[in-house]
Design an enzyme around this catalytic site. Structure first.
Site, PDB file in Angstrom:
ATOM      1  CG  ASP A 107      -1.968   0.997   1.297  1.00 24.70           C
ATOM      2  OD1 ASP A 107      -2.368   1.504   0.234  1.00 24.70           O
ATOM      3  OD2 ASP A 107      -2.403   1.345   2.409  1.00 24.70           O
ATOM      4  CG  ASP A 163      -7.583  -7.366   9.218  1.00 28.09           C
ATOM      5  OD1 ASP A 163      -6.650  -7.020   8.472  1.00 28.09           O
ATOM      6  OD2 ASP A 163      -7.834  -6.814  10.304  1.00 28.09           O
ATOM      7  NE  ARG A 169      -6.530 -11.464  10.070  1.00 27.61           N
ATOM      8  CZ  ARG A 169      -5.752 -10.424   9.764  1.00 27.61           C
ATOM      9  NH1 ARG A 169      -5.269 -10.308   8.553  1.00 27.61           N
ATOM     10  NH2 ARG A 169      -5.462  -9.523  10.677  1.00 27.61           N
TER      11      ARG A 169
HETATM   12  P1  5GP Z   1       1.746  -0.243   3.909  1.00 28.31           P
HETATM   13  O1  5GP Z   1       2.779  -0.237   4.977  1.00 28.31           O
HETATM   14  O2  5GP Z   1       2.232  -0.660   2.547  1.00 28.31           O
HETATM   15  O3  5GP Z   1       0.947   1.040   3.849  1.00 28.31           O
HETATM   16  O4  5GP Z   1       0.632  -1.210   4.378  1.00 28.31           O
HETATM   17  C1  5GP Z   1       0.658  -2.514   4.189  1.00 28.31           C
HETATM   18  C2  5GP Z   1      -0.303  -3.163   5.162  1.00 28.31           C
HETATM   19  O5  5GP Z   1      -1.494  -2.381   5.380  1.00 28.31           O
HETATM   20  C3  5GP Z   1      -0.741  -4.449   4.541  1.00 28.31           C
HETATM   21  O6  5GP Z   1       0.123  -5.477   4.874  1.00 28.31           O
HETATM   22  C4  5GP Z   1      -2.110  -4.615   5.133  1.00 28.31           C
HETATM   23  O7  5GP Z   1      -1.988  -5.235   6.378  1.00 28.31           O
HETATM   24  C5  5GP Z   1      -2.620  -3.201   5.337  1.00 28.31           C
HETATM   25  N1  5GP Z   1      -3.492  -2.793   4.213  1.00 28.31           N
HETATM   26  C6  5GP Z   1      -3.205  -1.910   3.227  1.00 28.31           C
HETATM   27  N2  5GP Z   1      -4.220  -1.795   2.372  1.00 28.31           N
HETATM   28  C7  5GP Z   1      -5.173  -2.654   2.790  1.00 28.31           C
HETATM   29  C8  5GP Z   1      -6.478  -3.009   2.292  1.00 28.31           C
HETATM   30  O8  5GP Z   1      -6.986  -2.544   1.263  1.00 28.31           O
HETATM   31  N3  5GP Z   1      -7.154  -3.935   3.018  1.00 28.31           N
HETATM   32  C9  5GP Z   1      -6.659  -4.494   4.156  1.00 28.31           C
HETATM   33  N4  5GP Z   1      -7.418  -5.382   4.785  1.00 28.31           N
HETATM   34  N5  5GP Z   1      -5.434  -4.196   4.650  1.00 28.31           N
HETATM   35  C10 5GP Z   1      -4.711  -3.276   3.964  1.00 28.31           C
END
Ligand code: 5GP
Ligand code: MG
Length: 179
Positions: A107, A163, A169
């Site tokens: 993300d 989740d 999940r």
């Molecule tokens: P980042 O550090 O890249 O912003 O976030 C990654 C983490 O955020 C992912 O491993 C996940 O746990 C959570 N995350 C990001 N986007 C989503 C989404 O659309 N749905 C869910 N359930 N978790 C997300």
């Protein structure tokens, strides 16, 4: 009688279980092409990557070892950067190994940037990243996955390991939730 798992309100299927299976198989093929018969250590980023990692591993033919790390981000109102807690308890198992970090979704990139730095400090033989989902437009750090399942727009998704407040999940499909 067949009982299906509860789905979240205002959500629609983005990828069916069958579509995910085809994609996971394709990713495993790409991974096998890169590593050949070299042994790798798969590191699943819990909890989200649990289901994906279990399916992906079973499509790999080389010798595979499994480790896990726990990463959780708290994007609280009090912080703009997002506090991130990362624990690499399996450090000894990663030294001089071909490490493949397996993540559910890339993300902002903060989680994988932190994790990659932590793992690189352990001095693996190599480090690559497999992410089932990628939201490139959300990225705030300079990180890309070596293997990507689906590139998606800025949607919140659940199912297949992902989740919402700890739930959903167990859904076999990936659903997008409307805000
Ligand atoms: P980042 O550090 O890249 O912003 O976030 C990654 C983490 O955020 C992912 O491993 C996940 O746990 C959570 N995350 C990001 N986007 C989503 C989404 O659309 N749905 C869910 N359930 N978790 C997300
Ligand atoms: Mg995650």
């Amino acid at each position: 009688m067949e009982i299906s798992p509860t789905r979240p309100d205002k959500s629609q299927v983005l990828y069916t279980g069958k579509e995910i299976a085809v994609t996971v198989e394709r990713m495993a093929g790409e991974i096998s092409t890169v590593y050949g018969n070299e042994e790798i250590t798969v590191v699943a980023v819990l909890h989200g990557a649990l289901i994906f990692c279990a399916d992906l591993m079973r499509e790999l033919d080389m010798k595979v070892q499994l480790e896990t790390v726990t990463a959780s981000s708290y994007h609280g109102a009090s912080t703009t950067s997002g506090e991130l807690s990362v624990r690499v308890q399996c450090a000894d198992q990663l030294v001089d190994r071909h490490v493949l970090l397996v993540e559910d979704i890339l993300d902002t990139g903060r989680t994988l940037s932190r994790l990659s730095a932590e793992v690189m400090a352990i001095k693996p033989k190599s480090l690559r990243i497999a992410a089932l989902l990628d939201k490139p437009e959300r990225r705030v750090t300079d990180i890309t996955a070596d293997f990507v399942g689906f590139s998606i727009p800025d949607l919140f998704v659940v199912g297949y390991g992902l989740d919402l407040d700890g739930r959903y999940r167990n859904l076999p499909e990936i659903r997008a939730i409307h805000s």
